[in-house]
Design an enzyme around this catalytic site. Structure first.
Site, PDB file in Angstrom:
ATOM      1  N   HIS A   1       2.536 -20.252  97.500  1.00 11.84           N
ATOM      2  CA  HIS A   1       1.384 -21.137  97.620  1.00 11.84           C
ATOM      3  C   HIS A   1       0.192 -20.229  97.945  1.00 11.84           C
ATOM      4  CE1 HIS A   1      -1.214 -24.159  99.520  1.00 11.84           C
ATOM      5  NE2 HIS A   1      -0.474 -25.089  98.970  1.00 11.84           N
TER       6      HIS A   1
ATOM      7  N   ASP B   1       6.829 -18.688 105.016  1.00  3.95           N
ATOM      8  CA  ASP B   1       6.081 -19.933 104.854  1.00  3.95           C
ATOM      9  C   ASP B   1       7.106 -21.069 104.803  1.00  3.95           C
ATOM     10  OD1 ASP B   1       4.878 -22.189 103.873  1.00  3.95           O
ATOM     11  OD2 ASP B   1       3.818 -21.195 102.240  1.00  3.95           O
TER      12      ASP B   1
ATOM     13  N   GLN C   1       7.559 -26.150 103.157  1.00  9.54           N
ATOM     14  CA  GLN C   1       8.432 -27.062 102.402  1.00  9.54           C
ATOM     15  C   GLN C   1       9.876 -27.042 102.888  1.00  9.54           C
ATOM     16  OE1 GLN C   1       7.345 -29.275 100.370  1.00  9.54           O
ATOM     17  NE2 GLN C   1       5.307 -28.518  99.877  1.00  9.54           N
TER      18      GLN C   1
ATOM     19  N   LYS D   1       3.578 -32.658 106.639  1.00 10.37           N
ATOM     20  CA  LYS D   1       4.605 -32.789 105.603  1.00 10.37           C
ATOM     21  C   LYS D   1       5.918 -33.281 106.200  1.00 10.37           C
ATOM     22  CE  LYS D   1       2.687 -28.993 102.871  1.00 10.37           C
ATOM     23  NZ  LYS D   1       2.017 -29.622 101.744  1.00 10.37           N
TER      24      LYS D   1
ATOM     25  N   CYS E   1      -1.736 -25.397  93.900  1.00  9.60           N
ATOM     26  CA  CYS E   1      -2.141 -24.248  94.730  1.00  9.60           C
ATOM     27  C   CYS E   1      -1.195 -23.071  94.528  1.00  9.60           C
ATOM     28  CB  CYS E   1      -2.203 -24.613  96.205  1.00  9.60           C
ATOM     29  SG  CYS E   1      -3.369 -25.912  96.564  1.00  9.60           S
TER      30      CYS E   1
END
Ligand SMILES: Cc1ncc(COP(=O)(O)O)c(C=O)c1O
Length: 406
Positions: free
Chosen positions: A118, A195, A198, A221, A361
Site C-alpha cells: 500500500h 504493515d 489488513q 478496519k 493505493c
C-alpha cells in the site's frame, strides 16, 4: 446460523438490509458496543487525559491507558509502553520511517519492500531513500501472488537495513510469509516493519512470533472509530528513536532552547490524544475476541468460496491473485472485459451494492499486474451468503447495462 444473526444485529447500519457492503478492506462497520463505549466516554468521563489532577481527567487517563493494555494483549502480550497510539497505519509507518529510518539508513544502504505495498508502506520509505541516498529494492510475487524464498533470499542482503512488508495485501488478499522473511532479514541484521492494516482485523497476530520489530495497524478496519491506530515497536528500538511529532505532553522538561522527552510511550504521542478513539478500539478488540478469529476465518472463507465460484461462471471476469479462495483473506480483486472498474462500481451502486474501484493505493502493484485499475469486493464476518448472491446477480447484469449483448 444463529451466531451470525446475533452479531449482525449489533450493526445498526446493516439492519435494513438495503445495502450490501463489500468494501470492508477500506473500512469496516461498527457494532453498537463500540459506538456506546465512545459515547459513554464523552457522557461520563470526558476531560483532556494525561494532564489534569481532577477526577474526570484522571478517569480519562485511566481509560486511555487501559485501552493501551488491551492493544498490547491483543497483538501477543507485549509491554504496554511498546504500544504507541497514532491516527492510523499510515501515521504509524511514517513514524517509523522518520524516527527510525531517517537516522539509521545511510548512503548505499538498501530498504526492501514488496511491489504489493500500500502507498502507506512505500512512500515513507521513498522519502528515506531519497533523503539519505539509499536504494529501494522490490520483492515481487509469482502468478499466485506468493513471494518465494528464492525471491527474498536473493534480495535481502548485508546491505539491507530495513525490510518493510505488508502482512496481507489489500489487493491480492494474499498473506505474505512474514515470519520466514523476518527470520532471514534478522540474520542479515535488518529491522522488520510489518504493515498489519489488513491482518489485525482478520487473524490472531502475535508480533513476537511473527518477528516484527514494528507492527502498524488501523482501528477503523477492525470496527473501531476512524482516527485511532497503533504502532507496536520493540522497546530497545523505540527508546533510541527521536520523537516524530513534538509538543504537548510528550516532554519531560523544556527550556528556551532545548527539551528532554517523556518516557515511552508518551514520547511519541504529541498533542491531545484521541482517548475516545482508544476507548472505542478497546471495545472493538473485546468485540473481536467475542466473535473469535476462528469464526471470522470460517465465515470469510465460506463467503469467498461462494463469491469466486460465482464469478468464475462469468467468462468476462478476471480475478487477480491466487485461484485458491483460502488465500484471499476475504478480498477478491477483479476486472471485467470492456467495462471500466469505475463503471462496475457505479452500476452495482445503482442496486445498492458497495464495492471499491480504482488503484487501491497500490499503483506499483497495478503496474506489475498490468491493470490501470481494478474493482474489489471485500467481505467481513458479518456479511452473508445472501449478500454474496445479490452481488453476483447484479454483477452478471453490469455488461448488459453497459450495452453488451452476451
Ligand atoms: C495494507 C494497507 N496498508 C495501509 C493502509 C492505510 O491505512 P490507513 O488509511 O488507515 O492509514 C491500508 C488501507 O487501506 C491498507 O489496506
Amino acid at each position: 446460523m444463529k451466531k451470525l444473526e446475533e452479531f449482525r444485529n449489533d450493526f445498526d447500519i446493516l439492519k435494513s438490509g438495503e445495502y450490501v457492503y463489500f468494501d470492508n478492506a477500506a473500512t469496516s462497520q461498527r457494532p453498537r458496543q463500540v459506538l456506546d463505549a465512545v459515547s459513554n466516554f464523552y457522557k461520563t468521563t470526558n476531560a483532556n487525559p494525561l494532564r489534569g489532577l481532577y477526577d474526570w481527567s484522571m478517569g480519562a487517563t485511566e481509560m486511555y491507558e487501559n485501552a493501551r493494555k488491551k492493544v498490547a494483549e491483543f497483538i501477543g502480550g507485549v509491554k504496554s509502553e511498546e504500544i504507541i497510539f497514532t491516527r492510523n497505519t499510515t501515521e504509524s509507518l511514517n513514524l517509523v520511517a522518520y524516527s527510525y529510518g531517517m537516522d539509521n539508513v545511510g548512503e548505499g544502504d538498501e530498504i526492501v519492500v514488496t511491489v504489493m505495498e500500500h502507498h502507506s508502506n512505500l512512500l515513507p520509505w521513498q522519502m528515506v531513500a531519497k533523503k539519505n541516498h539509499a536504494k529501494l529494492v522490490f520483492l515481487e510475487p509469482d502468478e499466485e501472488g506468493v513471494i518465494s524464498k528464492a525471491e527474498y533470499e536473493s534480495k535481502i542482503t548485508d546491505r539491507t537495513k530495513i525490510v518493510a512488508v505488508g502482512h496481507v495485501s489489500n489487493v491480492m488478499g494474499v498473506t505474505n510469509p512474514v515470519k520466514e522473511i523476518a527470520e532471514y532479514a534478522h540474520s542479515k541484521g535488518a529491522v522488520v516493519v510489518v504493515d498489519g492494516a489488513q491482518s489485525a482485523p482478520h487473524m490472531k497476530v502475535d508480533v513476537k512470533e511473527l518477528g516484527a520489530d514494528f507492527f502498524a495497524f488501523s482501528g477503523h478496519k477492525m470496527m473501531a472509530p476512524m482516527g485511532i491506530g497503533a504502532l507496536y515497536g520493540r522497546k530497545e528500538l523505540l527508546e533510541n528513536m527521536q520523537p516524530f511529532l513534538t509538543g504537548g505532553e510528550m516532554i519531560e522538561y523544556v527550556t528556551r532552547d532545548d527539551a528532554t522527552y517523556a518516557e515511552l510511550p508518551h514520547k511519541f504521542e504529541a498533542g491531545t490524544v484521541n482517548a475516545a478513539g482508544a476507548v472505542g478500539l478497546e471495545a472493538a478488540i473485546r468485540y473481536l475476541q467475542k466473535v473469535g478469529f476462528d469464526f471470522i476465518a470460517e465465515q470469510e472463507h465460506k463467503l469467498t468460496v461462494r463469491m469466486m465460484e460465482g464469478m468464475k461462471k462469468l467468462p468476462y471476469i478476471k480475478i487477480y491473485g491466487s485461484s485458491d479462495p483460502a488465500r484471499h483473506s476475504g478480498i477478491v480483486t477483479f476486472t471485467m472485459d470492456g467495462v471500466h472498474p469505475h463503471d462496475i462500481s457505479s452500476v452495482l451502486n445503482d442496486d445498492h451494492v458497495c464495492v471499491r474501484a480504482g488503484h487501491h493505493c497500490a499503483q506499483p502493484l497495478m503496474q506489475f499486474i498490468g491493470a490501470g485499475s481494478t474493482a474489489r469486493a471485500s467481505v467481513y464476518f458479518y456479511n452473508t451468503e445472501e449478500e454474496v448472491d445479490r452481488f453476483l446477480e447484479h454483477l452478471a447484469k453490469v455488461r448488459s447495462v453497459m450495452g453488451y449483448e452476451d
